[in-house]
Design an enzyme around this catalytic site. Structure first.
Site, PDB file in Angstrom:
ATOM      1  N   TYR A 245       0.840  -1.199   0.000  1.00  0.00           N
ATOM      2  CA  TYR A 245       0.000   0.000   0.000  1.00  0.00           C
ATOM      3  C   TYR A 245       0.875   1.250   0.000  1.00  0.00           C
ATOM      4  O   TYR A 245       1.757   1.392   0.843  1.00  0.00           O
ATOM      5  CB  TYR A 245      -0.908   0.006   1.240  1.00  0.00           C
ATOM      6  CG  TYR A 245      -1.985   1.081   1.177  1.00  0.00           C
ATOM      7  CD1 TYR A 245      -3.182   0.843   0.506  1.00  0.00           C
ATOM      8  CD2 TYR A 245      -1.791   2.337   1.762  1.00  0.00           C
ATOM      9  CE1 TYR A 245      -4.159   1.821   0.413  1.00  0.00           C
ATOM     10  CE2 TYR A 245      -2.761   3.322   1.680  1.00  0.00           C
ATOM     11  CZ  TYR A 245      -3.948   3.060   1.007  1.00  0.00           C
ATOM     12  OH  TYR A 245      -4.912   4.022   0.917  1.00  0.00           O
ATOM     13  N   PHE A 302      -5.697   8.967  -3.914  1.00  0.00           N
ATOM     14  CA  PHE A 302      -4.446   8.451  -4.481  1.00  0.00           C
ATOM     15  C   PHE A 302      -4.118   7.154  -3.756  1.00  0.00           C
ATOM     16  O   PHE A 302      -4.063   7.140  -2.530  1.00  0.00           O
ATOM     17  CB  PHE A 302      -3.290   9.446  -4.264  1.00  0.00           C
ATOM     18  CG  PHE A 302      -1.934   8.880  -4.644  1.00  0.00           C
ATOM     19  CD1 PHE A 302      -1.332   9.257  -5.835  1.00  0.00           C
ATOM     20  CD2 PHE A 302      -1.266   7.975  -3.824  1.00  0.00           C
ATOM     21  CE1 PHE A 302      -0.089   8.726  -6.203  1.00  0.00           C
ATOM     22  CE2 PHE A 302      -0.031   7.441  -4.187  1.00  0.00           C
ATOM     23  CZ  PHE A 302       0.554   7.824  -5.375  1.00  0.00           C
ATOM     24  N   GLU A 303      -3.907   6.112  -4.519  1.00  0.00           N
ATOM     25  CA  GLU A 303      -3.400   4.873  -3.919  1.00  0.00           C
ATOM     26  C   GLU A 303      -2.591   4.156  -4.977  1.00  0.00           C
ATOM     27  O   GLU A 303      -2.995   4.122  -6.140  1.00  0.00           O
ATOM     28  CB  GLU A 303      -4.551   3.912  -3.546  1.00  0.00           C
ATOM     29  CG  GLU A 303      -5.346   4.280  -2.331  1.00  0.00           C
ATOM     30  CD  GLU A 303      -6.449   3.268  -2.014  1.00  0.00           C
ATOM     31  OE1 GLU A 303      -6.914   2.568  -2.935  1.00  0.00           O
ATOM     32  OE2 GLU A 303      -6.824   3.182  -0.843  1.00  0.00           O
ATOM     33  N   ILE A 304      -1.460   3.606  -4.580  1.00  0.00           N
ATOM     34  CA  ILE A 304      -0.789   2.618  -5.412  1.00  0.00           C
ATOM     35  C   ILE A 304      -0.712   1.384  -4.529  1.00  0.00           C
ATOM     36  O   ILE A 304      -0.188   1.451  -3.406  1.00  0.00           O
ATOM     37  CB  ILE A 304       0.623   3.082  -5.845  1.00  0.00           C
ATOM     38  CG1 ILE A 304       0.519   4.366  -6.686  1.00  0.00           C
ATOM     39  CG2 ILE A 304       1.325   1.974  -6.640  1.00  0.00           C
ATOM     40  CD1 ILE A 304       1.851   4.945  -7.123  1.00  0.00           C
ATOM     41  N   HIS A 339     -10.007   1.638   4.131  1.00  0.00           N
ATOM     42  CA  HIS A 339      -8.743   1.117   3.574  1.00  0.00           C
ATOM     43  C   HIS A 339      -7.590   1.333   4.562  1.00  0.00           C
ATOM     44  O   HIS A 339      -6.726   0.479   4.724  1.00  0.00           O
ATOM     45  CB  HIS A 339      -8.396   1.852   2.271  1.00  0.00           C
ATOM     46  CG  HIS A 339      -9.151   1.344   1.079  1.00  0.00           C
ATOM     47  ND1 HIS A 339      -8.804   1.677  -0.207  1.00  0.00           N
ATOM     48  CD2 HIS A 339     -10.224   0.523   0.974  1.00  0.00           C
ATOM     49  CE1 HIS A 339      -9.635   1.092  -1.049  1.00  0.00           C
ATOM     50  NE2 HIS A 339     -10.510   0.386  -0.361  1.00  0.00           N
TER      51      HIS A 339
END
Ligand SMILES: Nc1nc2c(ncn2[C@@H]2O[C@H](COP(=O)(O)OP(=O)(O)OP(=O)(O)O)[C@@H](O)[C@H]2O)c(=O)[nH]1
Ligand SMILES: [Mg+2]
Length: 415
Positions: A245, A302-304, A339
């Site tokens: 994450y 925003f998430e990678i 999350h």
């Protein structure tokens, strides 16, 4: 001859010359291509950053854009500017995609985001992009988005069971809550679709048919800005370092949207102690060892991340538990705290990564790389004074402390 007449003739002659040149160029488009090539345009767009320990693309392994199905008209110039250099065909991309949830009417907010992502990152790598919608995407949306993206583009419609009320939800009670939240002017408090969106992002985006073959994703929303070059393959970086994450901004959640969320989380911890990672980020989420939630969350616009984490048994049980608690509808639980709490408790803390070098903006907060040397190297366009990371409402300083990470030397100038 009088001076005024001489001047008039000279002006007319100049105008005629300009007209002749314009007519010539319009009727010979190849001359424009030749001019731009002579100016080094193609070479420049295909040029690559130097070697970087984060795995930058080098000229030897520049990835070629995947073949598109679009049929090109004969009038187009022979050189496809989307294809960088021939050596690129050997570059092996990670198994990854961008993913965006959007409506047709989001198109013009979205094109700006896509342009930023392509210019700062994806024009060098050509990763795929998946668009998801609870409705059908129209041709206009597809035409515009696919013209901007250098990888393959896919469009998916979310099944009804992933965007709606589960049967255990009392819809009258949910409507009463929305009315109370409307009166209290809680942001999106009276919105039904916003709740479906938050529940979808929490429990279902990674289950969509089009997402199933991918391992990593980068979530992109409309109207975001990438302030700096991203000069390495972030997906391979996640893979190599074992991160699940990645985030750019963190802050405190608005408590009126999640009054009972932490109580539900505590019930889950009791019921499923086997899912709680040993070396987790509880100290980032709580200042009293889990009794209360300090409201810190990663900003999930925003998430990678690693999709396998969301597909894990641990997260599946976590989401199902929360979903049955009803807070997506009886309160207004966001996917960001859901999350974040999951990443914070179900993962060992070394699997979470702060992308300090990805300059990012989503209204109203900015992540601007803290040190000047990084901003110059990455050609950042952000004002360091706007960097939210070290400001009072940010949870990232706490993250540094919990992770025992050394702060960048210039942080105090931006606090
Ligand atoms: N298909 C679809 N997408 C939606 C819907 N509502 C929101 N989205 C998308 O879900 C994501 C989050 O919605 P946003 O409206 O950006 O929510 P937010 O970031 O909390 O708030 P903003 O400050 O408005 O950006 C975005 O990618 C939206 O395009 C919806 O009803 N249908
Ligand atoms: Mg948004």
């Amino acid at each position: 001859m009088p001076r005024a007449s001489t001047l008039r003739i000279a002006r007319l002659a100049a105008l005629a010359l300009v007209l002749i040149v314009i007519i010539y160029k319009v009727t010979n488009p190849s001359s424009l291509t030749a001019l731009s090539r002579a100016a080094g345009y193609h070479e420049k767009s295909a040029s690559s950053p130097g070697p970087d320990q984060k795995g930058a693309v080098t000229s030897g392994d520049m990835p070629a854009a995947p073949a598109k199905e679009d049929v090109k008209s004969e009038e187009e110039p022979a050189v496809d500017v989307k294809t960088p250099v021939d050596e690129g065909k050997d570059y092996v991309r990670a198994n990854a995609t961008f993913v965006t949830l959007a409506r047709n009417q989001d198109i013009w907010s979205l094109v700006k985001s896509i342009r930023h992502v392509e210019d700062r990152f994806n024009r060098k790598y050509h990763y795929d992009w998946v668009f998801l919608n609870d409705d059908d995407f129209d041709d206009h949306f597809k035409e515009i988005t696919s013209s901007l993206i250098s990888g393959n583009v896919k469009y998916g419609k979310i099944p009804k069971e992933h965007w709606g009320y589960p049967d255990w939800i009392d819809q009258e009670k949910a409507a009463e809550v929305r009315e109370q939240m409307r009166q209290k002017q809680i942001i999106y408090g009276d919105s039904i679709s916003y709740r479906h969106m938050c529940r979808f992002e929490s429990g279902f985006f990674f289950q969509q048919e089009l997402m199933k073959s991918y391992k990593y994703y980068w979530r992109v929303e409309p109207d975001i800005i990438l302030h700096c070059d991203v000069d390495y393959d972030v997906f391979k970086y996640m893979e190599k370092n074992g991160y699940d994450y990645g985030f750019t901004l963190s802050l405190y959640e608005y408590i009126d949207t999640i009054p009972t969320l932490w109580n539900s989380v505590k019930k889950f911890i009791k019921e499923h102690p086997e899912h709680i990672a040993e070396n987790n980020l509880m100290d980032w989420l709580s200042e009293d060892n889990g009794i209360t939630y300090n409201k810190c969350h990663f900003w999930s616009n925003f998430e990678i991340g690693n999709l396998d984490f969301w597909r894990s048994k641990a997260y599946g049980d976590f989401f199902e538990f929360l979903d049955h608690e009803g807070g997506f509808f009886y309160e207004r639980w966001g996917d960001a705290p859901v999350h974040s709490i999951a990443a914070g408790l179900l993962l060992p803390k070394e699997k979470v990564h702060f992308f300090d070098d990805i300059g990012y903006w989503h209204v109203p907060f900015t992540n601007c790389p803290t040190n000047k040397a990084d901003r110059l190297k990455l050609k950042c366009s952000c004002n360091p004074a706007d960097n939210f990371v070290w400001k009072g409402y940010s949870c990232t300083p706490r993250y540094y402390d919990v992770m025992q990470m050394k702060r960048p030397s210039e942080w105090h100038q931006q606090s």
